[in-house]
Write a protein that holds these residues in place. Structure first.
Motif, PDB file in Angstrom:
ATOM      1  N   ARG A  38       0.848  -1.190   0.000  1.00  0.00           N
ATOM      2  CA  ARG A  38       0.000   0.000   0.000  1.00  0.00           C
ATOM      3  C   ARG A  38       0.884   1.241   0.000  1.00  0.00           C
ATOM      4  O   ARG A  38       2.016   1.208   0.465  1.00  0.00           O
ATOM      5  N   GLN A  39       0.303   2.302  -0.537  1.00  0.00           N
ATOM      6  CA  GLN A  39       1.000   3.587  -0.547  1.00  0.00           C
ATOM      7  C   GLN A  39      -0.002   4.678  -0.246  1.00  0.00           C
ATOM      8  O   GLN A  39      -0.966   4.872  -0.990  1.00  0.00           O
ATOM      9  N   ALA A  40       0.247   5.377   0.854  1.00  0.00           N
ATOM     10  CA  ALA A  40      -0.576   6.501   1.243  1.00  0.00           C
ATOM     11  C   ALA A  40       0.029   7.778   0.663  1.00  0.00           C
ATOM     12  O   ALA A  40       1.232   7.831   0.384  1.00  0.00           O
ATOM     13  N   PRO A  41      -0.777   8.825   0.496  1.00  0.00           N
ATOM     14  CA  PRO A  41      -0.258  10.082  -0.054  1.00  0.00           C
ATOM     15  C   PRO A  41       0.910  10.598   0.763  1.00  0.00           C
ATOM     16  O   PRO A  41       0.847  10.680   1.990  1.00  0.00           O
ATOM     17  N   GLY A  42       2.004  10.924   0.068  1.00  0.00           N
ATOM     18  CA  GLY A  42       3.164  11.481   0.735  1.00  0.00           C
ATOM     19  C   GLY A  42       4.016  10.484   1.484  1.00  0.00           C
ATOM     20  O   GLY A  42       4.981  10.869   2.160  1.00  0.00           O
ATOM     21  N   LYS A  43       3.684   9.206   1.378  1.00  0.00           N
ATOM     22  CA  LYS A  43       4.445   8.178   2.099  1.00  0.00           C
ATOM     23  C   LYS A  43       5.025   7.164   1.118  1.00  0.00           C
ATOM     24  O   LYS A  43       4.563   7.030  -0.015  1.00  0.00           O
ATOM     25  N   GLU A  44       6.014   6.449   1.606  1.00  0.00           N
ATOM     26  CA  GLU A  44       6.605   5.403   0.780  1.00  0.00           C
ATOM     27  C   GLU A  44       5.691   4.188   0.728  1.00  0.00           C
ATOM     28  O   GLU A  44       4.898   3.942   1.645  1.00  0.00           O
ATOM     29  N   ARG A  45       5.811   3.426  -0.335  1.00  0.00           N
ATOM     30  CA  ARG A  45       5.066   2.188  -0.435  1.00  0.00           C
ATOM     31  C   ARG A  45       5.572   1.210   0.613  1.00  0.00           C
ATOM     32  O   ARG A  45       6.774   1.107   0.852  1.00  0.00           O
ATOM     33  N   SER A  85     -11.627  -4.102  11.019  1.00  0.00           N
ATOM     34  CA  SER A  85     -11.292  -3.051  11.997  1.00  0.00           C
ATOM     35  C   SER A  85     -10.447  -1.952  11.354  1.00  0.00           C
ATOM     36  O   SER A  85      -9.413  -1.539  11.892  1.00  0.00           O
ATOM     37  N   LEU A  86     -10.902  -1.500  10.214  1.00  0.00           N
ATOM     38  CA  LEU A  86     -10.125  -0.516   9.461  1.00  0.00           C
ATOM     39  C   LEU A  86     -10.024   0.802  10.209  1.00  0.00           C
ATOM     40  O   LEU A  86     -10.943   1.226  10.918  1.00  0.00           O
ATOM     41  N   LYS A  87      -8.866   1.440  10.024  1.00  0.00           N
ATOM     42  CA  LYS A  87      -8.566   2.709  10.672  1.00  0.00           C
ATOM     43  C   LYS A  87      -8.276   3.760   9.603  1.00  0.00           C
ATOM     44  O   LYS A  87      -7.878   3.418   8.482  1.00  0.00           O
ATOM     45  N   PRO A  88      -8.449   5.034   9.933  1.00  0.00           N
ATOM     46  CA  PRO A  88      -8.135   6.082   8.940  1.00  0.00           C
ATOM     47  C   PRO A  88      -6.715   5.965   8.395  1.00  0.00           C
ATOM     48  O   PRO A  88      -6.482   6.254   7.211  1.00  0.00           O
ATOM     49  N   GLU A  89      -5.799   5.517   9.214  1.00  0.00           N
ATOM     50  CA  GLU A  89      -4.413   5.387   8.751  1.00  0.00           C
ATOM     51  C   GLU A  89      -4.202   4.221   7.778  1.00  0.00           C
ATOM     52  O   GLU A  89      -3.103   4.069   7.230  1.00  0.00           O
ATOM     53  N   ASP A  90      -5.234   3.422   7.548  1.00  0.00           N
ATOM     54  CA  ASP A  90      -5.160   2.383   6.521  1.00  0.00           C
ATOM     55  C   ASP A  90      -5.476   2.942   5.136  1.00  0.00           C
ATOM     56  O   ASP A  90      -5.362   2.219   4.133  1.00  0.00           O
ATOM     57  N   THR A  91      -5.887   4.190   5.062  1.00  0.00           N
ATOM     58  CA  THR A  91      -6.199   4.812   3.780  1.00  0.00           C
ATOM     59  C   THR A  91      -4.967   4.825   2.888  1.00  0.00           C
ATOM     60  O   THR A  91      -3.905   5.313   3.275  1.00  0.00           O
ATOM     61  N   ALA A  92      -5.112   4.259   1.684  1.00  0.00           N
ATOM     62  CA  ALA A  92      -3.988   4.147   0.766  1.00  0.00           C
ATOM     63  C   ALA A  92      -4.472   3.507  -0.530  1.00  0.00           C
ATOM     64  O   ALA A  92      -5.598   3.008  -0.605  1.00  0.00           O
ATOM     65  N   VAL A  93      -3.599   3.504  -1.509  1.00  0.00           N
ATOM     66  CA  VAL A  93      -3.798   2.688  -2.697  1.00  0.00           C
ATOM     67  C   VAL A  93      -3.138   1.343  -2.429  1.00  0.00           C
ATOM     68  O   VAL A  93      -1.947   1.287  -2.092  1.00  0.00           O
ATOM     69  N   TYR A  94      -3.913   0.286  -2.582  1.00  0.00           N
ATOM     70  CA  TYR A  94      -3.431  -1.061  -2.324  1.00  0.00           C
ATOM     71  C   TYR A  94      -3.171  -1.763  -3.655  1.00  0.00           C
ATOM     72  O   TYR A  94      -4.021  -1.747  -4.548  1.00  0.00           O
ATOM     73  N   SER A  95      -1.994  -2.379  -3.738  1.00  0.00           N
ATOM     74  CA  SER A  95      -1.605  -3.052  -4.977  1.00  0.00           C
ATOM     75  C   SER A  95      -1.102  -4.451  -4.662  1.00  0.00           C
ATOM     76  O   SER A  95      -0.448  -4.666  -3.644  1.00  0.00           O
ATOM     77  N   CYS A  96      -1.391  -5.375  -5.559  1.00  0.00           N
ATOM     78  CA  CYS A  96      -0.811  -6.700  -5.405  1.00  0.00           C
ATOM     79  C   CYS A  96       0.420  -6.799  -6.297  1.00  0.00           C
ATOM     80  O   CYS A  96       0.563  -6.051  -7.274  1.00  0.00           O
ATOM     81  N   SER A  97       1.285  -7.720  -5.929  1.00  0.00           N
ATOM     82  CA  SER A  97       2.564  -7.817  -6.619  1.00  0.00           C
ATOM     83  C   SER A  97       3.081  -9.240  -6.577  1.00  0.00           C
ATOM     84  O   SER A  97       2.785 -10.000  -5.654  1.00  0.00           O
ATOM     85  N   GLN A 108      -2.734  -2.372 -11.032  1.00  0.00           N
ATOM     86  CA  GLN A 108      -2.949  -0.933 -11.149  1.00  0.00           C
ATOM     87  C   GLN A 108      -3.297  -0.293  -9.813  1.00  0.00           C
ATOM     88  O   GLN A 108      -3.230   0.925  -9.673  1.00  0.00           O
ATOM     89  N   GLY A 109      -3.664  -1.110  -8.853  1.00  0.00           N
ATOM     90  CA  GLY A 109      -3.998  -0.597  -7.531  1.00  0.00           C
ATOM     91  C   GLY A 109      -5.477  -0.323  -7.368  1.00  0.00           C
ATOM     92  O   GLY A 109      -6.204  -0.086  -8.337  1.00  0.00           O
ATOM     93  N   THR A 110      -5.908  -0.348  -6.106  1.00  0.00           N
ATOM     94  CA  THR A 110      -7.289  -0.022  -5.778  1.00  0.00           C
ATOM     95  C   THR A 110      -7.283   0.866  -4.539  1.00  0.00           C
ATOM     96  O   THR A 110      -6.560   0.611  -3.581  1.00  0.00           O
ATOM     97  N   GLN A 111      -8.078   1.916  -4.578  1.00  0.00           N
ATOM     98  CA  GLN A 111      -8.084   2.904  -3.502  1.00  0.00           C
ATOM     99  C   GLN A 111      -8.941   2.422  -2.337  1.00  0.00           C
ATOM    100  O   GLN A 111     -10.080   1.990  -2.523  1.00  0.00           O
ATOM    101  N   VAL A 112      -8.378   2.517  -1.153  1.00  0.00           N
ATOM    102  CA  VAL A 112      -9.114   2.251   0.084  1.00  0.00           C
ATOM    103  C   VAL A 112      -9.098   3.538   0.903  1.00  0.00           C
ATOM    104  O   VAL A 112      -8.029   4.082   1.195  1.00  0.00           O
ATOM    105  N   THR A 113     -10.282   4.024   1.237  1.00  0.00           N
ATOM    106  CA  THR A 113     -10.412   5.243   2.027  1.00  0.00           C
ATOM    107  C   THR A 113     -11.226   4.940   3.269  1.00  0.00           C
ATOM    108  O   THR A 113     -12.347   4.444   3.171  1.00  0.00           O
ATOM    109  N   VAL A 114     -10.640   5.217   4.411  1.00  0.00           N
ATOM    110  CA  VAL A 114     -11.315   4.976   5.684  1.00  0.00           C
ATOM    111  C   VAL A 114     -11.575   6.336   6.332  1.00  0.00           C
ATOM    112  O   VAL A 114     -10.638   7.034   6.749  1.00  0.00           O
ATOM    113  N   SER A 115     -12.830   6.713   6.389  1.00  0.00           N
ATOM    114  CA  SER A 115     -13.178   8.013   6.951  1.00  0.00           C
ATOM    115  C   SER A 115     -14.599   7.963   7.484  1.00  0.00           C
ATOM    116  O   SER A 115     -15.415   7.182   6.998  1.00  0.00           O
ATOM    117  N   PRO A 116     -14.909   8.843   8.476  1.00  0.00           N
ATOM    118  CA  PRO A 116     -16.271   8.861   9.051  1.00  0.00           C
ATOM    119  C   PRO A 116     -17.302   9.245   8.008  1.00  0.00           C
ATOM    120  O   PRO A 116     -17.013   9.974   7.078  1.00  0.00           O
TER     121      PRO A 116
END
Length: 116
Positions: A38-45, A85-97, A108-116
């Motif tokens: 996974r890769q969140a905005p501004g973070k490393e994969r 038990s997803l948390k907001p910090e799990d928000t990222a693009v998830y890719s298999c490899s 190509q990745g799939t977006q996971v967004t965890v928010s209220p």
């Protein structure tokens, strides 16, 4: 040719669940370990989970242990990531490899967004 196609992402509230799927084709799926990153905005994969080829041994990064489960269906050539038990910090693009003959292949990745 090797193809990996992810699906199952979306938006979910904290505490919710999602199941990601990665459909593989073009190679002997059962012979290779598969990984979810996974890769969140501004973070490393980062590597989230990995499953070995035949025996199904698994690895999880510490922050998802006990919440995420990786599995595979070799007959269907699909690898799954059940996320609970997803948390907001799990928000990222998830890719298999997979790593085949010294080459890393990615979906190509799939977006996971965890928010209220």
């Amino acid at each position: 040719q090797v193809q990996l196609v992810e699906s199952g992402g979306g938006q979910v509230q904290p505490g919710g669940s999602l199941r990601l799927s990665c459909a593989a084709s073009g190679f002997a799926f059962s012979n290779y370990a598969m990984s979810w990153y996974r890769q969140a905005p501004g973070k490393e994969r980062e590597l989230v989970a990995q499953i070995s080829s035949i025996a199904g041994a698994t690895y999880y990064t510490d922050v998802v242990k006990g919440r995420f489960t990786i599995s595979r269906d070799n007959a269907k050539m699909v690898v799954y990531l059940q996320m609970n038990s997803l948390k907001p910090e799990d928000t990222a693009v998830y890719s298999c490899s997979c790593y085949i003959q010294r080459v890393d292949y990615w979906g190509q990745g799939t977006q996971v967004t965890v928010s209220p």
